[in-house]
Design an enzyme around this catalytic site. Structure first.
Site, mmCIF file in Angstrom:
data_model
loop_
_atom_site.group_PDB
_atom_site.id
_atom_site.type_symbol
_atom_site.label_atom_id
_atom_site.label_comp_id
_atom_site.label_asym_id
_atom_site.label_seq_id
_atom_site.Cartn_x
_atom_site.Cartn_y
_atom_site.Cartn_z
ATOM 1 N N LYS A 74 0.922 -1.488 0.329
ATOM 2 C CA LYS A 74 -0.609 0.047 0.111
ATOM 3 C C LYS A 74 0.890 1.308 -0.001
ATOM 4 O O LYS A 74 0.659 2.539 -0.778
ATOM 5 C CB LYS A 74 -0.677 0.224 0.874
ATOM 6 C CG LYS A 74 -2.059 -0.933 1.155
ATOM 7 C CD LYS A 74 -3.051 -0.517 1.781
ATOM 8 C CE LYS A 74 -4.108 -2.072 2.159
ATOM 9 N NZ LYS A 74 -4.653 -2.138 3.325
ATOM 10 N N TYR A 228 -10.706 -10.943 9.520
ATOM 11 C CA TYR A 228 -11.942 -11.505 9.753
ATOM 12 C C TYR A 228 -11.255 -13.109 9.956
ATOM 13 O O TYR A 228 -9.532 -13.185 9.388
ATOM 14 C CB TYR A 228 -12.588 -11.069 8.245
ATOM 15 C CG TYR A 228 -12.281 -11.340 7.485
ATOM 16 C CD1 TYR A 228 -11.669 -9.877 6.666
ATOM 17 C CD2 TYR A 228 -12.203 -12.486 6.631
ATOM 18 C CE1 TYR A 228 -11.121 -10.470 5.118
ATOM 19 C CE2 TYR A 228 -11.992 -12.516 5.028
ATOM 20 C CZ TYR A 228 -11.609 -11.351 4.230
ATOM 21 O OH TYR A 228 -11.018 -11.482 3.344
#
Ligand code: ATR
Length: 288
Positions: A74, A228
């Site tokens: 990123k 998650y």
């Protein structure tokens, strides 16, 4: 060989690029959005070991229209878009991290960061938590956290504290926002009970969790893990054991950031709730 009589519009290409990406749910999410909106697209996973800019150029040259960028690229994506000739959204410029690239027709690369809006939308609209006036503890100071600080602050919480295993990184990040963000050490996290505790570290991916003081959690605390998994993450289990009234993982954030990327690419905002429901029924993996 091209079929001269094939008049079907060619699918434009999208992908998530990073390492690891094998378990990414982004392809399924974007295909669901495409079905919903009647847009013809391909969405793949591209795992790279390095050579980020070369991989982006190659994809752009092969009918690529846009990319999602995930760990650990990123910041590389931000550097690429920060170069003269390319462009950055304001929020990606502040975050100094990019998770969405759009390739313009003139060859320019536009970089955005939809992680923060994904988190805030999940918290406020899906979970129903109004962030204004809440006290928030944010754990972590890596690439994932960079994109969410400003959108969280824009919701006017009463207090935003940041902590991290490597404290100097949390202090540096807090410094970017002046007095609005307070750095606290892991030990100091027990000085108050927060309304919202967000785990933005990668610890859960290794089955671990940061060494927080459990007094930061109480019956008024909602705990949110940005990762998650098929089961509760270690942070979620710990928060429940220490009395949090609710725990959530980052699946809703994943779908919401994907919807914001989809909007950037296609100009349409898809419905997210049915996709969150669908993906949570079958999900069993962990990273964006
Ligand atoms: P990402 O892009 O996922 O944020 P990153 O930039 O490498 O990845 O940042 C990882 C974050 O998770 C950091 O805040 C890191 O803490 P350090 O800055 O001290 O390295 C945190 N982290 C990773 N593993 C951890 C663990 N086992 N316990 C606590 N924090 C951890």
């Amino acid at each position: 060989m091209n079929d001269l009589f094939d008049f079907k519009p060619k699918a434009v290409r999208f992908a998530v690029m990073g390492n690891p990406v094998e378990h990414s749910r982004s392809p399924e999410i974007h295909r669901e959005f495409a079905l919903q909106t009647g847009i013809n697209l391909e969405y793949d996973r591209i795992r790279i070991d390095g050579g980020f800019e070369q991989a982006v150029s190659h994809f752009q040259a092969s009918n690529g229209a846009g990319l999602n960028i995930t760990v650990p690229f990123k910041v590389d994506a931000w550097k690429l878009c920060n170069r003269p000739g390319n462009q950055l959204s304001n929020r990606a410029g502040t975050a100094r991290a990019v998770n969405t690239l759009r390739f313009e027709e003139n060859g320019t690369i536009y970089g955005d960061n939809t992680d923060g809006t994904g988190l805030v939308t999940d918290l406020e609209q899906n979970i129903g938590l109004a962030l204004e006036s809440l006290s928030i503890l944010l754990i972590g100071a890596g690439g994932a956290v960079r994109g969410i600080l400003e959108p969280l602050l824009a919701c006017c919480p009463a207090r935003l504290d940041i902590t991290n295993r490597t404290m100097s990184k949390a202090s540096e990040m807090a410094d970017l926002f002046g007095e609005k963000v307070n750095p606290v050490t892991l030990q100091e996290t027990g000085r108050r009970q927060y309304d919202l505790v967000i785990n933005g570290t990668a610890a859960g991916l290794e089955g671990q969790m940061p060494e927080l003081d459990s007094h930061c959690i109480g019956p008024n605390t909602l705990a949110y893990d940005m990762v998650y998994g098929s089961r509760l993450t270690p942070f979620m289990e710990w928060a429940l054991d220490n009395g949090a009234y609710a725990v959530h993982d980052g699946l809703g954030m994943l779908v919401e950031q994907a919807a914001a990327s989809f909007h950037l690419w296609h100009g349409v905002h898809p419905q997210t709730r049915p996709v969150v429901e669908l993906i949570s029924k079958i999900h069993h993996v962990r990273s964006i």
